[in-house]
Design a protein around this motif. Structure first.
Motif, mmCIF file in Angstrom:
data_model
loop_
_atom_site.group_PDB
_atom_site.id
_atom_site.type_symbol
_atom_site.label_atom_id
_atom_site.label_comp_id
_atom_site.label_asym_id
_atom_site.label_seq_id
_atom_site.Cartn_x
_atom_site.Cartn_y
_atom_site.Cartn_z
ATOM 1 N N LEU A 46 111.498 67.593 112.936
ATOM 2 C CA LEU A 46 112.623 68.090 112.712
ATOM 3 C C LEU A 46 113.924 67.923 113.732
ATOM 4 O O LEU A 46 114.910 67.419 113.510
ATOM 5 N N ALA A 47 113.592 68.191 115.012
ATOM 6 C CA ALA A 47 114.534 68.017 116.066
ATOM 7 C C ALA A 47 115.073 66.314 116.194
ATOM 8 O O ALA A 47 116.071 66.282 116.461
ATOM 9 N N ASP A 48 113.852 65.404 116.052
ATOM 10 C CA ASP A 48 114.393 64.350 115.966
ATOM 11 C C ASP A 48 115.290 63.795 114.889
ATOM 12 O O ASP A 48 116.375 63.029 114.907
ATOM 13 N N ALA A 49 115.001 64.400 113.525
ATOM 14 C CA ALA A 49 116.007 63.956 112.360
ATOM 15 C C ALA A 49 117.219 64.580 112.659
ATOM 16 O O ALA A 49 118.210 63.885 112.250
ATOM 17 N N VAL A 50 117.183 65.916 113.234
ATOM 18 C CA VAL A 50 118.667 66.316 113.339
ATOM 19 C C VAL A 50 119.472 65.456 114.529
ATOM 20 O O VAL A 50 120.604 65.265 114.286
#
Length: 372
Positions: free
Chosen positions: A272-276
């Motif tokens: 998630l953090a990488d996607a955001v």
């Protein structure tokens, strides 16, 4: 028992319902610090009012929290408006920040015209039924949220003057391609069987993208299309119905993982953090319209994904097995849905957390919630 649902994560990639992010979470705090530490021109967002639709969903909620973290760490002065259908759910998601003056939750539904009491500078559209079973059981709601939502929010951008628009789209827009085993670039479109209710999601996202570029061509609205692969991380509900949620639930319960297929279908799984961080990279420095938001290192089979989750807590001795005689007619027919991240990486984006560490953080977040 784990279901085997190789379907899209449009957000994420994005939908309007998911698990709540707790008020105190070392995992979430670390993620947000990783995101805002990216060498991006964050100042482009300073002093802006940003509307995020589907704000209580997994990816949109992290986007909102990223903006709030910019306010905390850089004095960005960003005002965050979260459009939600269920205020009680959203208040739970944002319980620790609900009283902040820089965050306001707005009750509304993107299938209806959106009217606000203040102008906005940026609209990030993340409202869409994301759980796979909804695409077949509530196809009208699914396609309506995507198509009517795009029209209503782009009309809001027009009324707000020069408001920019970000569409959280999905890998499902690529459909089924002859070379399903490889990574797909942003122009690698395949076929979608439009006569199945499940197509309501893929076709809805495709239509929303076309609506967005049409507003860009006719009215000059700045748009960014973020096509998310399969995203996992904090905020993912254990009953979501996608395999990454099922596997997390199995690990937490100490159950062996049992697949409902041979597990050979491959997808791009991104933390998630990488996607955001990828979405903000596309928005702030991208010059193209559409970007795949995915980590190529997470292009693995469902069987490999299961093994990664089972192996994340080796002390539990979990195994991966297979169930016989399962009806797979409701699953996606696409065998490979890997997203090529070359265009995004050319902007300087790299996954800071990565797939394996992301699996560990996902499980750790749920473990945090279970502690007294």
């Amino acid at each position: 028992m784990s279901a085997d649902h190789p379907s899209s994560d449009s957000p994420a990639h994005p939908g309007t319902r998911s698990g709540s992010v707790p008020a105190t979470s070392s995992v979430v705090a670390r993620d947000l610090d990783d995101i805002v530490a990216a060498a991006l021109p964050w100042e482009k967002l300073f002093g802006k009012t940003v509307l995020i639709t589907g704000a209580s969903g997994m990816i949109p909620a992290y986007v909102a929290r990223t903006l709030l973290r910019l306010n905390d760490t850089r004095g960005a002065g960003i005002r965050v408006l979260g459009l939600v259908r269920h205020p009680s759910t959203a208040r739970g998601t944002f319980a620790d920040v609900i009283d902040r003056s820089d965050l306001a939750l707005v009750e509304g539904d993107v299938t209806q015209p959106v009217h606000l009491d203040e102008p906005v500078h940026l609209v990030i559209h993340g409202a869409s039924p994301a759980r796979p079973h909804l695409h077949a059981t509530a196809p009208v709601d699914t396609i309506r949220a995507n198509v009517q939502g795009a029209f209503h929010l782009l009309d809001l951008c027009r009324r707000s003057g020069d408001a920019a628009f970000v569409l959280m789209s999905s890998a499902e827009v690529y459909g089924q391609r002859p070379d399903d085993d490889g990574l797909v670039t942003e122009d690698g479109y395949g076929a979608v069987d439009i006569l199945t209710p499940r197509a309501s999601y893929a076709e809805g996202k495709r239509a929303a993208e076309t609506i967005a570029v049409s507003y860009r061509a006719q009215y000059g609205i700045s748009i960014t299309i973020a096509r998310f692969g399969h995203v996992f991380g904090p905020g993912m509900a254990l009953d979501d119905g996608r395999v990454q949620a099922d596997f997390t639930a199995d690990v937490l319960a100490g159950r062996d993982i049992v697949l409902n297929s041979d597990g050979s279908a491959r997808r791009t799984y991104t933390y998630l953090a990488d996607a955001v961080s990828g979405m903000f990279t596309a928005l702030l420095v991208g010059e193209d319209i559409a970007y795949n938001i995915a980590d190529r290192d997470g292009f693995i089979s469902i069987r490999e994904l299961a093994a990664a989750f089972a192996g994340a807590r080796p002390e539990r001795g979990l195994t991966v097995g297979f169930r016989e005689g399962v009806d797979v007619s409701g699953y996606s027919a696409v065998r490979g849905q890997g997203l090529d991240d070359t265009r995004l990486r050319a902007l300087g984006w790299v996954p800071h957390v990565g797939f394996r560490a992301g699996v560990d953080r996902t499980i750790a977040w749920h473990e945090e919630r279970r502690r007294p």
